[in-house]
Scaffold this active site. Structure first.
Site, short mmCIF file in Angstrom:
data_model
loop_
_atom_site.label_atom_id
_atom_site.label_comp_id
_atom_site.label_asym_id
_atom_site.label_seq_id
_atom_site.Cartn_x
_atom_site.Cartn_y
_atom_site.Cartn_z
N TYR A 73 0.84 -1.20 0.00
CA TYR A 73 0.00 0.00 0.00
C TYR A 73 0.87 1.25 0.00
O TYR A 73 0.71 2.13 0.84
CB TYR A 73 -0.95 0.00 1.21
CG TYR A 73 -1.66 -1.31 1.41
CD1 TYR A 73 -2.64 -1.74 0.50
CD2 TYR A 73 -1.34 -2.15 2.48
CE1 TYR A 73 -3.27 -2.96 0.67
CE2 TYR A 73 -1.97 -3.37 2.64
CZ TYR A 73 -2.94 -3.77 1.74
OH TYR A 73 -3.56 -4.98 1.90
N TYR B 36 -13.36 -7.24 5.04
CA TYR B 36 -12.05 -7.37 4.38
C TYR B 36 -11.71 -8.85 4.28
O TYR B 36 -11.71 -9.56 5.28
CB TYR B 36 -10.93 -6.64 5.14
CG TYR B 36 -9.60 -6.82 4.45
CD1 TYR B 36 -9.28 -6.08 3.31
CD2 TYR B 36 -8.69 -7.79 4.87
CE1 TYR B 36 -8.09 -6.29 2.63
CE2 TYR B 36 -7.50 -8.00 4.20
CZ TYR B 36 -7.20 -7.24 3.08
OH TYR B 36 -6.03 -7.45 2.40
N ASP C 118 -14.67 -16.24 7.64
CA ASP C 118 -13.27 -15.87 7.48
C ASP C 118 -12.71 -15.54 8.86
O ASP C 118 -12.90 -14.43 9.37
CB ASP C 118 -13.19 -14.67 6.52
CG ASP C 118 -11.76 -14.18 6.32
OD1 ASP C 118 -10.88 -14.62 7.08
OD2 ASP C 118 -11.55 -13.35 5.42
N LYS D 236 -3.07 -15.78 9.08
CA LYS D 236 -2.39 -14.86 9.99
C LYS D 236 -1.66 -15.56 11.15
O LYS D 236 -0.52 -15.92 10.98
CB LYS D 236 -3.36 -13.79 10.47
CG LYS D 236 -3.64 -12.77 9.37
CD LYS D 236 -4.12 -11.44 9.88
CE LYS D 236 -4.00 -10.37 8.82
NZ LYS D 236 -5.16 -10.27 7.92
C1 LIG Z 1 -5.46 -10.44 6.47
C2 LIG Z 1 -6.77 -11.00 6.12
C3 LIG Z 1 -6.96 -11.68 4.90
C4 LIG Z 1 -5.88 -11.81 3.87
O1 LIG Z 1 -4.79 -12.57 4.31
P1 LIG Z 1 -3.37 -12.43 3.56
O2 LIG Z 1 -2.51 -13.45 4.25
O3 LIG Z 1 -2.92 -11.02 3.77
O4 LIG Z 1 -3.59 -12.74 2.13
C5 LIG Z 1 -8.21 -12.20 4.65
N1 LIG Z 1 -9.22 -12.08 5.54
C6 LIG Z 1 -9.06 -11.44 6.72
C7 LIG Z 1 -10.21 -11.36 7.67
C8 LIG Z 1 -7.84 -10.86 7.03
O5 LIG Z 1 -7.70 -10.21 8.19
#
Ligand SMILES: *Cc1c(COP(=O)(O)O)cnc(C)c1O
Length: 434
Positions: free
Chosen positions: A28, A156, A257, A286
């Site tokens: 970014y 996100y 997610d 993560k």
């Molecule tokens: C960080 C994140 C992603 C993307 O993960 P990357 O390893 O950066 O590709 C997807 N969903 C959520 C909720 C996130 O916090």
């Protein structure tokens, strides 16, 4: 060993930094009008050491992943051990112990019913995999009409094209990629804040959307309880419980997610536990490896995996799928979690962050202060200027990286009360000057 490798890094020359500025694209960021970048020499526990020797208390856990802190002896040992054995082999047609051990642990610790694990290389990819699973599930049942997803604003889910298409349409920059993204169904972000009394009206828009579109929907995708990079919003688990009921009623899969929320961050091991909901498909990433390596996983139910498998194969296979180094360090990170200390650590961080940040709510520049688990958020009324604010945090001896109007922290679980006080004080000093 440690000391000499530090010295080498501290010796980073001005030439190196000039090269970085001219030739390396940071996330970014612009190559020609760069936002500030700080060279880091080493990291240990909850501290980053910059090349000029300054130490910063890390409030970010390297984008929410380094839950046990940096340079952790058990995690270091797991990688070192695996390196001696094999750093990598392809996963097509081969399997190995680090992957099997990790999958066993994931199936055991995630909500009952999630029984099949697909390893992916990053969170975004695990979201792509989840969406493809949902599509293939319906194709396997002979349904070719369902093509879209239903989701909420302020979400996100990652930076790849498929994941971006379910991110918030405004701050996820859909306008920049117009015509390139699939157009999904969006409803307002959950309006019932975490801890507030539930009212039926909070579900009206979602109910209308699923009722009106279910024949076209492969799945609903949501971040459970906490919306992360799309707004740092905490919403009522009751919303999630209702969404699950509606998904069942209308025959739509539910993808949760948990990439940001998974592994204890919100106070429960997975945020969906707070609603007593098991999704059909779950994304993890993560903190999975304790912040050591890139690895993610998409888990699904037998219903999903068997339906796809009875009719063919699942069409996905990244080159570095189930990388043994990443799987072994993830296994070691889960062992630390399974010892259970994270519960009191996260609880302690929640209490401390409330004490440290609550007073900022009185400032006229601050819109809201909220804390849940090991997440503390100060929402400003105006967006912060990264060019000026990033160096201010460094001057305070803390590492905090805001976005938009949000100044937030997600500390490593091992952070002491004293270091949380330093983090709180630094944040208060900076926020008061904004
Ligand atoms: C960080 C994140 C992603 C993307 O993960 P990357 O390893 O950066 O590709 C997807 N969903 C959520 C909720 C996130 O916090």
């Amino acid at each position: 060993m440690q000391a000499s490798s530090n010295e080498n890094s501290i010796g980073l020359s001005q030439d190196d930094l000039t090269f970085d500025a001219k030739h390396i694209w940071h996330p970014y960021n612009s190559v020609t009008r760069r936002l500030p970048i700080f060279p880091v020499a080493s990291a240990s526990g909850v501290r980053l050491t910059l090349t000029d020797g300054r130490e910063l208390v890390d409030g970010m856990s390297s984008w929410w992943s380094t839950i046990h802190g940096y340079n952790h002896p058990e995690l270091n040992a797991a990688i070192a051990r695996q390196t001696q054995n094999m750093a990598h082999v392809m996963f097509g047609g081969l399997t190995h112990q680090p992957a099997i051990e990790l999958a066993k642990k994931l199936v055991a610790m995630t909500p009952e019913g999630l029984s099949t694990v697909f390893f992916a290389d990053s969170g975004s990819v695990s979201v792509e995999v989840a969406i493809k699973m949902a599509i293939q599930y319906w194709r396997s049942l002979g349904n070719t009409r369902k093509k879209r997803l239903l989701t909420v604003r302020n979400g996100y889910h990652g930076d790849t094209l498929g994941a971006m298409a379910v991110c918030d349409p405004v701050n996820g920059m859909h306008s920049l990629f117009r015509g390139m993204l699939l157009e999904h169904v969006f409803v307002e972000a959950p309006q019932c804040r975490y801890g507030d009394t539930w009212e039926e009206r909070y579900l009206d828009e979602f109910t209308d959307a699923i009722r009106g579109n279910h024949e076209d929907l492969v799945a609903v995708i949501l971040e459970p309880v906490v919306q992360g990079a799309g707004g740092m919003r905490f919403y009522s688990p009751e919303y999630l419980r209702r969404v699950k009921e509606l998904c069942r009623e209308f025959g739509v899969l539910l993808i949760l997610d948990e990439i940001a929320t998974g592994f204890g961050r919100t106070g429960t091991l997975f945020a969906c536990e707070q609603a007593g909901v098991t999704p059909d498909i779950m994304c993890l990433g993560k903190a999975l490896t304790g912040g050591y390596m890139t690895l993610a996983a998409t888990l699904c139910t037998d219903e999903v995996s068997h339906t796809i498998s009875d009719n063919g194969v699942f069409m996905h296979g990244p080159t570095f799928m189930a990388n043994p180094l990443a799987c072994s360090v993830a296994g070691a990170s889960l062992d630390i979690l399974n010892r259970g200390e994270w519960q009191s650590q996260v609880k302690g961080i929640e209490v401390a962050l409330k004490e440290e940040l609550q007073q900022l709510a009185e400032l006229s520049t601050v819109a809201d202060v909220r804390v849940l688990g090991a997440i503390g958020v100060v929402e400003m009324k105006e967006p912060v200027d990264m060019q000026t604010v990033q160096p201010m945090f460094v001057e305070e001896g803390i590492w905090v990286r805001p976005f938009g109007k949000l100044v937030y922290v997600m500390p490593p679980y091992i952070m002491s009360r004293e270091d949380l006080a330093l983090l709180g004080q630094g944040m208060r000093n900076v926020v008061r000057r904004l």
